[in-house]
Each structure stands twice: as C-alpha cells, then as structure tokens.
Design an enzyme around this catalytic site. Structure first.
Site, PDB file in Angstrom:
ATOM      1  N   LYS A 194       0.468  -1.083  -0.212  1.00 26.72           N
ATOM      2  CA  LYS A 194       0.132  -0.145   0.322  1.00 26.72           C
ATOM      3  C   LYS A 194       1.077   1.174   0.068  1.00 26.72           C
ATOM      4  O   LYS A 194       2.127   1.047  -0.028  1.00 26.72           O
ATOM      5  CB  LYS A 194      -1.204   0.294   0.854  1.00 26.72           C
ATOM      6  CG  LYS A 194      -1.942  -1.203   1.415  1.00 26.72           C
ATOM      7  CD  LYS A 194      -2.392  -1.439   2.360  1.00 26.72           C
ATOM      8  CE  LYS A 194      -3.964  -2.403   2.581  1.00 26.72           C
ATOM      9  NZ  LYS A 194      -4.591  -1.993   3.584  1.00 26.72           N
TER      10      LYS A 194
ATOM     11  N   ASN B 244      -2.144   0.507   7.175  1.00 27.01           N
ATOM     12  CA  ASN B 244      -1.279  -1.227   7.552  1.00 27.01           C
ATOM     13  C   ASN B 244      -0.797  -2.167   6.074  1.00 27.01           C
ATOM     14  O   ASN B 244      -0.552  -3.338   6.833  1.00 27.01           O
ATOM     15  CB  ASN B 244      -2.366  -1.887   7.883  1.00 27.01           C
ATOM     16  CG  ASN B 244      -3.653  -2.359   7.051  1.00 27.01           C
ATOM     17  OD1 ASN B 244      -3.553  -1.698   5.886  1.00 27.01           O
ATOM     18  ND2 ASN B 244      -4.515  -2.979   7.682  1.00 27.01           N
TER      19      ASN B 244
ATOM     20  N   GLU C  87      -9.906 -10.641  -7.434  1.00 28.33           N
ATOM     21  CA  GLU C  87      -8.615  -9.776  -7.542  1.00 28.33           C
ATOM     22  C   GLU C  87      -7.717  -9.576  -8.165  1.00 28.33           C
ATOM     23  O   GLU C  87      -7.634  -8.331  -8.674  1.00 28.33           O
ATOM     24  CB  GLU C  87      -8.947  -9.733  -5.588  1.00 28.33           C
ATOM     25  CG  GLU C  87      -9.655  -9.574  -5.085  1.00 28.33           C
ATOM     26  CD  GLU C  87      -8.689  -9.496  -3.944  1.00 28.33           C
ATOM     27  OE1 GLU C  87      -9.604  -9.105  -2.179  1.00 28.33           O
ATOM     28  OE2 GLU C  87      -8.056  -9.669  -3.440  1.00 28.33           O
TER      29      GLU C  87
ATOM     30  N   TYR D 105     -12.392  -1.411  -3.459  1.00 28.51           N
ATOM     31  CA  TYR D 105     -12.763  -2.088  -1.810  1.00 28.51           C
ATOM     32  C   TYR D 105     -14.887  -1.582  -1.871  1.00 28.51           C
ATOM     33  O   TYR D 105     -14.584  -1.503  -1.066  1.00 28.51           O
ATOM     34  CB  TYR D 105     -12.741  -1.010  -1.608  1.00 28.51           C
ATOM     35  CG  TYR D 105     -10.980  -1.489  -0.649  1.00 28.51           C
ATOM     36  CD1 TYR D 105     -10.419  -2.505  -0.074  1.00 28.51           C
ATOM     37  CD2 TYR D 105     -10.038  -0.738  -1.276  1.00 28.51           C
ATOM     38  CE1 TYR D 105      -9.508  -2.792   0.244  1.00 28.51           C
ATOM     39  CE2 TYR D 105      -8.032  -0.727  -0.942  1.00 28.51           C
ATOM     40  CZ  TYR D 105      -8.245  -2.145  -0.189  1.00 28.51           C
ATOM     41  OH  TYR D 105      -7.157  -2.329   0.370  1.00 28.51           O
TER      42      TYR D 105
ATOM     43  N   ARG E  86      -2.018 -14.234   4.705  1.00 28.51           N
ATOM     44  CA  ARG E  86      -3.118 -14.040   5.678  1.00 28.51           C
ATOM     45  C   ARG E  86      -2.155 -13.569   6.782  1.00 28.51           C
ATOM     46  O   ARG E  86      -1.558 -12.683   7.893  1.00 28.51           O
ATOM     47  CB  ARG E  86      -4.639 -14.511   5.622  1.00 28.51           C
ATOM     48  CG  ARG E  86      -5.326 -13.647   4.482  1.00 28.51           C
ATOM     49  CD  ARG E  86      -5.463 -12.960   4.974  1.00 28.51           C
ATOM     50  NE  ARG E  86      -6.285 -11.985   5.953  1.00 28.51           N
ATOM     51  CZ  ARG E  86      -7.172 -11.385   5.069  1.00 28.51           C
ATOM     52  NH1 ARG E  86      -7.149 -10.609   4.383  1.00 28.51           N
ATOM     53  NH2 ARG E  86      -8.098 -10.787   6.728  1.00 28.51           N
TER      54      ARG E  86
ATOM     55  N   PHE F 273     -15.265   4.065   6.711  1.00 29.47           N
ATOM     56  CA  PHE F 273     -13.467   4.382   6.610  1.00 29.47           C
ATOM     57  C   PHE F 273     -13.348   4.022   5.186  1.00 29.47           C
ATOM     58  O   PHE F 273     -12.534   4.593   4.582  1.00 29.47           O
ATOM     59  CB  PHE F 273     -12.523   3.606   7.328  1.00 29.47           C
ATOM     60  CG  PHE F 273     -13.304   1.883   7.449  1.00 29.47           C
ATOM     61  CD1 PHE F 273     -12.651   1.491   5.742  1.00 29.47           C
ATOM     62  CD2 PHE F 273     -13.393   1.367   7.732  1.00 29.47           C
ATOM     63  CE1 PHE F 273     -12.577   0.056   5.648  1.00 29.47           C
ATOM     64  CE2 PHE F 273     -13.923   0.147   8.223  1.00 29.47           C
ATOM     65  CZ  PHE F 273     -13.711  -0.701   6.699  1.00 29.47           C
TER      66      PHE F 273
ATOM     67  N   THR G 293      -5.768  -6.883  11.174  1.00 32.53           N
ATOM     68  CA  THR G 293      -5.157  -5.402  10.628  1.00 32.53           C
ATOM     69  C   THR G 293      -5.057  -4.569  11.105  1.00 32.53           C
ATOM     70  O   THR G 293      -4.257  -3.335  10.587  1.00 32.53           O
ATOM     71  CB  THR G 293      -7.211  -5.496  10.020  1.00 32.53           C
ATOM     72  OG1 THR G 293      -7.966  -6.593   9.517  1.00 32.53           O
ATOM     73  CG2 THR G 293      -7.050  -4.229   9.179  1.00 32.53           C
TER      74      THR G 293
ATOM     75  N   HIS H 297      -2.184  -5.164   2.412  1.00 40.78           N
ATOM     76  CA  HIS H 297      -3.768  -5.987   1.553  1.00 40.78           C
ATOM     77  C   HIS H 297      -3.564  -8.007   0.987  1.00 40.78           C
ATOM     78  O   HIS H 297      -2.588  -7.775   0.461  1.00 40.78           O
ATOM     79  CB  HIS H 297      -4.353  -5.472   1.103  1.00 40.78           C
ATOM     80  CG  HIS H 297      -5.101  -6.824  -0.486  1.00 40.78           C
ATOM     81  ND1 HIS H 297      -6.597  -6.421   0.431  1.00 40.78           N
ATOM     82  CD2 HIS H 297      -5.112  -7.327  -1.252  1.00 40.78           C
ATOM     83  CE1 HIS H 297      -7.007  -7.118  -0.076  1.00 40.78           C
ATOM     84  NE2 HIS H 297      -6.785  -7.728  -1.300  1.00 40.78           N
TER      85      HIS H 297
ATOM     86  N   ARG I  85       2.317  -6.569   9.580  1.00 39.33           N
ATOM     87  CA  ARG I  85       2.240  -5.107   9.719  1.00 39.33           C
ATOM     88  C   ARG I  85       2.746  -5.023  11.367  1.00 39.33           C
ATOM     89  O   ARG I  85       2.639  -3.773  11.896  1.00 39.33           O
ATOM     90  CB  ARG I  85       0.475  -5.167   9.713  1.00 39.33           C
ATOM     91  CG  ARG I  85      -0.383  -4.871   8.248  1.00 39.33           C
ATOM     92  CD  ARG I  85      -1.984  -5.808   8.287  1.00 39.33           C
ATOM     93  NE  ARG I  85      -2.501  -5.458   7.366  1.00 39.33           N
ATOM     94  CZ  ARG I  85      -3.490  -5.853   6.981  1.00 39.33           C
ATOM     95  NH1 ARG I  85      -3.980  -6.769   7.700  1.00 39.33           N
ATOM     96  NH2 ARG I  85      -4.809  -5.661   5.877  1.00 39.33           N
TER      97      ARG I  85
HETATM   98  P1  RTP Z   1      -7.062  -6.123   3.705  1.00 38.91           P
HETATM   99  O1  RTP Z   1      -8.408  -6.295   3.477  1.00 38.91           O
HETATM  100  O2  RTP Z   1      -6.848  -4.844   3.387  1.00 38.91           O
HETATM  101  O3  RTP Z   1      -6.297  -7.156   3.781  1.00 38.91           O
HETATM  102  O4  RTP Z   1      -7.159  -5.782   5.399  1.00 38.91           O
HETATM  103  P2  RTP Z   1      -8.429  -7.108   6.459  1.00 38.91           P
HETATM  104  O5  RTP Z   1      -9.032  -7.763   5.065  1.00 38.91           O
HETATM  105  O6  RTP Z   1      -7.361  -6.935   7.184  1.00 38.91           O
HETATM  106  O7  RTP Z   1      -9.117  -5.678   6.502  1.00 38.91           O
HETATM  107  P3  RTP Z   1     -10.185  -5.113   6.117  1.00 38.91           P
HETATM  108  O8  RTP Z   1     -11.217  -5.849   7.223  1.00 38.91           O
HETATM  109  O9  RTP Z   1     -10.783  -5.864   5.377  1.00 38.91           O
HETATM  110  O10 RTP Z   1     -10.215  -4.004   5.205  1.00 38.91           O
HETATM  111  C1  RTP Z   1      -9.835  -3.374   4.492  1.00 38.91           C
HETATM  112  C2  RTP Z   1      -8.869  -2.009   4.920  1.00 38.91           C
HETATM  113  O11 RTP Z   1      -9.558  -1.350   5.112  1.00 38.91           O
HETATM  114  C3  RTP Z   1      -8.718  -0.372   5.816  1.00 38.91           C
HETATM  115  N1  RTP Z   1      -9.250  -0.608   7.373  1.00 38.91           N
HETATM  116  N2  RTP Z   1      -9.597   0.788   8.418  1.00 38.91           N
HETATM  117  N3  RTP Z   1     -10.442   2.705  10.021  1.00 38.91           N
HETATM  118  C4  RTP Z   1     -10.731   1.444   9.973  1.00 38.91           C
HETATM  119  O12 RTP Z   1     -11.139   1.257  11.225  1.00 38.91           O
HETATM  120  C5  RTP Z   1      -9.951   0.512   9.118  1.00 38.91           C
HETATM  121  N4  RTP Z   1     -10.686  -0.362   9.402  1.00 38.91           N
HETATM  122  C6  RTP Z   1     -10.267  -1.166   8.255  1.00 38.91           C
HETATM  123  C7  RTP Z   1      -7.310  -1.120   6.514  1.00 38.91           C
HETATM  124  O13 RTP Z   1      -6.613  -0.431   5.172  1.00 38.91           O
HETATM  125  C8  RTP Z   1      -7.829  -2.096   6.506  1.00 38.91           C
HETATM  126  O14 RTP Z   1      -6.741  -2.838   5.639  1.00 38.91           O
HETATM  127 MG    MG Z   2     -10.051  -7.484   2.990  1.00 37.99          MG
END
Ligand code: RTP
Ligand code: MG
Length: 139
Positions: free
Chosen positions: A10, A113, A127, A50, A86, A58, A92, A116, A103
C-alpha cells in the site's frame, strides 16, 4: 498447481521505500512473487476494489489513502497461499499483529497498514483478474 493469492503493497509502505523489505518477508515465508507491477490506482479502481466496504465509515478515507501514492500489485504463489499470506501480514490493526508479521513491523495504523491480501480463494481469483492477465503471471 500451487495456490495463488493477490497482494497490494500500500501507499504508506511505498512512500517509505519499504517494497523490498516487505518482499523479503514474503519470500522468507516461502511465498513466491509470480507477478508484480507498480501502479497508481485511479479513484475508480480503488472504489471498485474495496466495493464490499462501500457502506463502512472508513471507505472514503481508504479510497483516498489507496490513491495517494503508487502501490505495488502482486500475485503470490505457494502452499495454502491465501491463508499463509494472511498469517504473514498479521492482524488488520498493527497493535494486535503478532511479532514478525509485516503489519507489526511496518504498519502505521489500522488504515495505513502497509499490505492487502485476499481473504479467500474465490476473492483471490477475482482480485488477480482485476490487475493481471494469465500471461502476465509466470509461476
Ligand atoms: P485487507 O483487506 O486490506 O487485506 O485487510 P483486512 O482484510 O485485514 O481488513 P478489512 O476489514 O478487509 O479492511 C480493509 C482495509 O480497510 C482499512 N480499514 N480501516 N479505520 C478503520 O477502522 C479501518 N478498518 C479497516 C484497512 O486499510 C484495511 O486493511
Ligand atoms: Mg480484507
């Protein structure tokens, strides 16, 4: 054929010149980088990528962050690549991420973070197809 997953390094990480350091962690975990390209996402691309988070508070900030600087899009290959990546990425929220994860080492916040990774084999296929054609992936 070994499993594949989709990864993005990212903007918070490319901005700090961490592409190589993150790739070293990926390769150290036994995953192979079988496709890779640096690209500046358009707002349309980031919104589409997204889309599942469109109703989350967010979403706007996430799209802004993902388009602020170039990203590195990648296809990773290996045994159980989706789950393995993962695990290497970590939680996250970097405060909850395990020692040695990407991370834990590099992320700035829950939003910025650093990486992805796809969360299922079905989503990995979707994707990967958004960024790579089959002939661009060399396993
Ligand atoms: P990713 O999809 O990026 O691999 O990460 P992830 O599954 O761990 O997280 P996900 O719940 O899918 O959220 C996607 C991305 O959104 C941002 N985020 N910001 N401010 C917040 O509370 C918040 N929560 C999520 C993060 O960049 C996250 O990786
Ligand atoms: Mg995700």
């Amino acid at each position: 054929m070994a499993e594949r997953t989709f990864s993005i390094i990212k903007p918070d990480a490319t901005r700090r010149n961490l592409t190589g350091a993150i790739n070293a962690v990926i390769e150290g975990a036994g995953l192979r980088i079988v496709a890779q390209r640096r690209v500046k996402l358009t707002t349309e691309q980031a919104k589409k990528f997204y889309e599942v988070h469109a109703e989350r508070p967010f979403y706007g900030e996430l799209v802004e962050q993902m388009t602020a600087e170039p990203v590195v899009v990648q296809v990773l290959e290996g045994d159980n690549a989706v789950a393995a990546y993962r695990e290497v990425m970590g939680a996250t929220n970097p405060e909850q991420a395990a020692e040695g994860t990407i991370r834990k080492q590099f992320a700035l916040s829950i939003g910025e973070n650093s990486v992805h990774g796809s969360d299922s084999q079905d989503n990995a296929k979707i994707e990967i197809a958004q960024f790579f054609t089959d002939d661009q992936i060399v396993g």
